[in-house]
Every structure is written in structure tokens, then in C-alpha cells.
Enzyme design. Structure first.
Site, PDB file in Angstrom:
ATOM      1  N   HIS A  60       0.846  -1.206   0.000  1.00 17.54           N
ATOM      2  CA  HIS A  60       0.000   0.000   0.000  1.00 17.54           C
ATOM      3  C   HIS A  60       0.878   1.252   0.000  1.00 17.54           C
ATOM      4  O   HIS A  60       1.294   1.757   1.046  1.00 17.54           O
ATOM      5  CB  HIS A  60      -0.910  -0.019   1.235  1.00 17.54           C
ATOM      6  CG  HIS A  60      -1.983   1.025   1.196  1.00 17.54           C
ATOM      7  ND1 HIS A  60      -3.235   0.835   1.729  1.00 17.54           N
ATOM      8  CD2 HIS A  60      -2.015   2.282   0.680  1.00 17.54           C
ATOM      9  CE1 HIS A  60      -3.967   1.920   1.554  1.00 17.54           C
ATOM     10  NE2 HIS A  60      -3.248   2.820   0.921  1.00 17.54           N
ATOM     11  N   HIS A  62       1.546   5.104  -2.080  1.00 18.47           N
ATOM     12  CA  HIS A  62       1.114   6.130  -3.033  1.00 18.47           C
ATOM     13  C   HIS A  62       2.366   6.719  -3.678  1.00 18.47           C
ATOM     14  O   HIS A  62       3.083   7.483  -3.030  1.00 18.47           O
ATOM     15  CB  HIS A  62       0.298   7.213  -2.318  1.00 18.47           C
ATOM     16  CG  HIS A  62      -0.974   6.685  -1.708  1.00 18.47           C
ATOM     17  ND1 HIS A  62      -2.170   6.657  -2.390  1.00 18.47           N
ATOM     18  CD2 HIS A  62      -1.237   6.132  -0.504  1.00 18.47           C
ATOM     19  CE1 HIS A  62      -3.118   6.125  -1.623  1.00 18.47           C
ATOM     20  NE2 HIS A  62      -2.568   5.793  -0.468  1.00 18.47           N
ATOM     21  N   ASN A 278      -5.957   8.998   7.273  1.00 18.14           N
ATOM     22  CA  ASN A 278      -7.249   8.321   7.140  1.00 18.14           C
ATOM     23  C   ASN A 278      -7.024   6.847   6.888  1.00 18.14           C
ATOM     24  O   ASN A 278      -6.281   6.526   5.962  1.00 18.14           O
ATOM     25  CB  ASN A 278      -8.045   8.872   5.962  1.00 18.14           C
ATOM     26  CG  ASN A 278      -8.526  10.276   6.218  1.00 18.14           C
ATOM     27  OD1 ASN A 278      -8.660  10.702   7.356  1.00 18.14           O
ATOM     28  ND2 ASN A 278      -8.772  11.000   5.138  1.00 18.14           N
ATOM     29  N   ASP A 305       0.943   2.420   3.823  1.00 12.43           N
ATOM     30  CA  ASP A 305       0.122   3.531   3.328  1.00 12.43           C
ATOM     31  C   ASP A 305       0.996   4.784   3.190  1.00 12.43           C
ATOM     32  O   ASP A 305       0.591   5.882   3.573  1.00 12.43           O
ATOM     33  CB  ASP A 305      -1.090   3.802   4.238  1.00 12.43           C
ATOM     34  CG  ASP A 305      -2.080   4.767   3.584  1.00 12.43           C
ATOM     35  OD1 ASP A 305      -1.933   5.058   2.383  1.00 12.43           O
ATOM     36  OD2 ASP A 305      -2.997   5.234   4.288  1.00 12.43           O
TER      37      ASP A 305
HETATM   38  O1  DOR Z   1      -4.259   9.222   4.926  1.00 15.85           O
HETATM   39  C1  DOR Z   1      -4.457   8.811   3.802  1.00 15.85           C
HETATM   40  N1  DOR Z   1      -3.867   9.396   2.726  1.00 15.85           N
HETATM   41  N2  DOR Z   1      -5.271   7.786   3.617  1.00 15.85           N
HETATM   42  C2  DOR Z   1      -5.637   7.376   2.402  1.00 15.85           C
HETATM   43  O2  DOR Z   1      -6.351   6.420   2.292  1.00 15.85           O
HETATM   44  C3  DOR Z   1      -5.193   8.109   1.199  1.00 15.85           C
HETATM   45  C4  DOR Z   1      -3.925   8.773   1.447  1.00 15.85           C
HETATM   46  C5  DOR Z   1      -3.519   9.735   0.371  1.00 15.85           C
HETATM   47  O3  DOR Z   1      -3.645   9.402  -0.796  1.00 15.85           O
HETATM   48  O4  DOR Z   1      -2.990  10.800   0.690  1.00 15.85           O
HETATM   49 ZN    ZN Z   2      -6.518   4.421   2.202  1.00 10.01          ZN
END
Ligand code: DOR
Ligand code: ZN
Length: 429
Positions: A60, A62, A278, A305
Site C-alpha cells: 500500500h 502512493h 485516514n 500507506d
Molecule cells: O491518509 C491517507 N492518505 N489515507 C488514504 O487512504 C489516502 C492517502 C492519500 O492518498 O494521501
Molecule cells: Zn486508504
């Protein structure tokens, strides 16, 4: 090209193997494993006192490409992964444009081949534009290499859409990854709802929002017979729902982040926007349920994450700051310090949850040290003491709630395709 890793403690959870031994790598693959190995003309790398593990897989992440390169891109994000000891990342679809078509999946994989220093697996969106209305090109994306399907960052409000999505992913044997928080309950909330949010006067995101969402998702997975994976599980109720569903044989898996295991909502009282994520950091009772769930196998994997944001976006008043922070370069240290050195988890249990299980959930190669396999290897010094200094990070989104924290345990070498790409914290490519 031959590389001989000599004298390390090989921990290979897939084979319940934990012993001192050598590993020979030739042309990017493991050709001999265990015992004392002699090899002519090999570069010998002495790893006595260190743990040799299958390359860690973070399911997970980004990477923010395409479109959000001010936060991160493939080059910076995969270097952060290498620095953190991670050999494979799976990247989320909430980019700009959203990764919701086969051509974008294929294009991103090409970019990753060219720019990435670790393996990049692509997760495609479930809905077009992440709008939760129309299904994305699920089948085509999977046929073009997407390893899972997710609208992460958003809950799929429509049960009907998720049901159809699961029917498609099920046909391909892939999972839907759910960001499970019922939107009507968390809308405009910025932290866990509880005594701390009441004291701080910040609108909360109640844990029941996650319980409801996970409950519905499990029901749809059970009904369709398809696999659902709960991203960044954080509530006690959700853990119990997953536990019960697994007992019934539902194809449900879950991941937890280091931050949800290590921090509670208490840290928000400093109003540091770095603590905003989140789902939110929750109270001790939830944290304890997460640890118990990770221990008994209810929660399968640890994933970061990793959600970097540009400093100017993130460094704002709490309620205006975006959610998420970087995780790739702190995860091994946080987990070893808080799970291993406290005696709660063995190294084998940790490596299983950071390598083997994510590979299984995504249905990808890796997670196992075996002759013939690609030589993706993480070498860890479990006793190395270090201090988190974000200025040394390779990620672009450097803000972290762990700034200045002293940790014990770190990945000291990362090997991808048989090549050393990180040594002593320095990425070599
Ligand atoms: O805190 C978060 N940031 N939770 C997520 O699910 C998405 C993520 C984001 O893309 O910045
Ligand atoms: Zn998320």
C-alpha cells in the site's frame, strides 16, 4: 555476475527456516541456498550478525505518479522504498489522472521499468475517476498487469458497484482492496472520535464508520465468493469482523500500518499535521486489538500507506492539512522497535507479515527465498540504533510524526534482481 552472501541468519518464513547460512546469486536469481557455499569468482559479501530475509513487499504505497509529482514520483518513491529495505511496492490509483484504464496501467509499468529502482506493481481503480459511479476497466487492467483493484482514499458508497466490481475481480482471482470508512459518518472529520477529539474540539471520524464499512464489504465478499482486502484496518470492531469472517471461510484479508500499531490519538494533541491520516490514529483499546489481530493472523500484512504530500500542502492548520504521510523509510525501524524488541513478535512473524503474506494477497512472485527465484533480498540489522531524520529521506514528502525518534533495527542492504541497490542507508542507483 555472482554474488555470495556469507554467514547471515536466513529467515525464510515460507519454509519455517531460520538458520545461519550462505546464499549464492547468479544472474539475478538465487542458485544456491543454505549451508556453507563456496563459489569461484563470486563477489563475497559478509553478512554475519545480520538477518537475511526475502525482499520486503509494501502493498500500500502512493507513488503519486502520474500527475502529482510535487508530492512524489516513481524515482523518488522507489528510492525511498530501497532505503527502507523494501524490494516491491504496490502503488495506489488515486493519481491524476486516476489509474482506471489498461493504457494507464501499462504506461505506469513502463515508467516504473525505466525510473524505478525496486519492483512496482500497479493497483487499478475500481471506479472511473474514483467517482464511485461507473466501473473502471477492471478486466483489461488486470490483463495488463494490475495486481489488485482499489478506490483507496475513498469508500465505495454504492454496494451495487462494489458487488459488480467483486464479481469481475473474482473472475480473475484478484482482490478488491477497500478503504473502509462509511463516508456519511466521517465526512469532515479530521481525527478519531473520542475523548481526545472532544477535548481538542476537532470533529471526529468514529470507529463505527469503519466497522459498518468492513461489515458490508465482508458480506459482499461472502455473497460473491470473491476476495476483499481491508486496507489500513484500524478499529477494534473491524478486526473482530474480519476474525469471524475468516472463521466462516470468507476470502477476506487485512493489512495494518506501522503508525496505527505504534501511535494513538493522544499524539494529535500537539496539533502536528503529520499525525493526520485516514483512517485516523485511534485510542489504546483499538491499538491493542490491532496488535492482537496481527499476532493471531486475523490481520495478514503490514503495509505503510506511504502517502507523501508536499511540505507546503501538509504544513497547515490541522483541519486544512491533507491526510497521510511518508512511511517507506521508517517502517522496518518502527516495527522492529515496537514489535520485536518488546518481545511481542519474532523476526519470522514480522518478515512473514511484511513479505510472504503481501505477495500471497496480491498473487505476485516474491516473499520466498528459493533456488530459482528472483534474488530480491532485504538484509536487516535488528540491533542497529538510529534516529529518524527526515532530511535524509529519499521521499519528497518528508513530514513525519516520527521526526527525531530513536529506533532500533534497520534494513542495511536492499537487493533487487540480484543487485545491491542500497547499502547502509544509501541508495546506489
Ligand atoms: O491518509 C491517507 N492518505 N489515507 C488514504 O487512504 C489516502 C492517502 C492519500 O492518498 O494521501
Ligand atoms: Zn486508504
Amino acid at each position: 555476475m555472482k554474488l555470495l552472501l556469507k554467514g547471515g541468519r536466513i529467515i525464510n518464513p515460507a519454509k519455517q527456516f531460520d538458520d545461519i547460512g550462505d546464499i549464492l546469486i547468479e544472474n539475478g536469481r538465487i542458485t544456491k541456498l543454505g549451508g556453507i557455499i563456496e563459489a569461484e569468482e563470486a563477489e563475497v559479501f559478509f553478512v554475519q550478525g545480520l538477518v537475511v530475509a526475502p525482499g520486503l513487499i509494501d502493498m500500500h504505497v502512493h507513488l503519486r505518479e502520474p500527475g502529482l509529482e510535487a508530492k512524489e514520483d516513481i524515482a523518488s518513491g522507489t528510492r525511498a522504498a530501497a532505503a527502507g529495505g523494501i524490494t516491491t511496492v504496490a502503488c495506489m490509483a488515486n493519481t491524476s489522472p486516476v489509474i482506471d484504464s489498461a493504457i494507464l496501467v501499462a504506461g505506469l509499468q513502463q515508467r516504473a521499468q525505466a525510473e524505478g529502482v525496486v519492483h512496482v506493481k500497479v493497483i487499478g481503480a475500481l471506479s472511473k475517476g474514483l467517482e464511485g459511479k461507473e466501473l473502471a476497466e477492471i478486466g483489461d487492467m488486470i490483463l495488463n498487469g494490475a495486481v489488485a483493484i482499489s478506490d483507496d482514499g475513498h469508500y465505495i458508497d454504492s454496494a451495487k458497484l462494489l458487488k459488480t466490481g467483486l464479481e469481475y475481480t473474482g473472475m480473475f482471482g484478484k482482490a478488491v482492496i477497500s478503504h473502509a470508512e462509511d463516508d456519511s459518518l466521517v465526512h469532515e472529520g479530521h481525527m478519531h472520535e473520542g475523548s481526545v477529539s472532544a477535548m481538542l474540539g476537532i470533529k471526529g471520524r468514529p470507529s463505527v464508520a469503519e466497522d459498518i464499512a468492513v461489515g458490508r464489504d465482508i458480506m459482499l465478499a461472502e455473497y460473491t465468493g470473491s476476495a476483499i482486502h481491508i486496507a489500513h484496518i484500524s478499529s477494534k470492531g473491524a478486526v473482530e469482523l474480519v476474525r469471524q469472517a475468516k472463521k466462516r471461510g470468507v476470502k477476506v484479508t487485512a493489512e495494518v500500518t506501522p503508525q496505527h500499531l505504534v501511535l494513538t490519538d493522544e499524539v494529535v494533541s500537539g496539533f502536528d499535521p503529520a499525525t493526520k491520516v485516514n483512517p485516523p490514529l485511534r485510542s489504546t483499546e483499538h491499538q491493542e486489538a490491532l496488535l492482537a489481530g496481527l499476532k493471531d493472523g486475523t490481520i495478514d500484512a503490514i503495509a505503510t500507506d506511504h502517502a507523501p504530500h508536499a511540505f507546503e500542502e501538509k504544513d497547515r492548520e490541522y483541519r486544512f492539512a491533507p491526510s497521510g504521510f511518508c512511511g517507506l523509510e521508517t517502517s522496518v525501524g518502527l516495527i522492529l522497535t515496537n514489535l520485536y524488541h518488546t518481545g511481542k513478535f519474532s523476526l519470522a512473524e514480522i518478515i512473514e507479515r511484511m513479505s510472504l503474506n503481501p505477495a500471497r494477497i496480491l498473487g505476485i512472485e516474491g516473499g520466498i527465498l528459493e533456488v530459482g527465484n528472483v534474488a530480491d533480498i532485504t538484509i536487516i540489522d535488528p540491533d542497529l540504533q538510529w534516529t529518524v531524520e527526515s532530511k535524509r529521506f529519499y521521499t519528497r514528502g518528508k513530514l513525519t510524526p516520527f521526526e527525531g525518534v530513536k529506533l532500533t533495527g534497520k534494513a542495511v542492504v536492499t537487493i533487487v534482481n540480484g543487485k545491491i541497490i542500497m547499502k547502509n542507508g544509501e541508495v546506489l542507483e
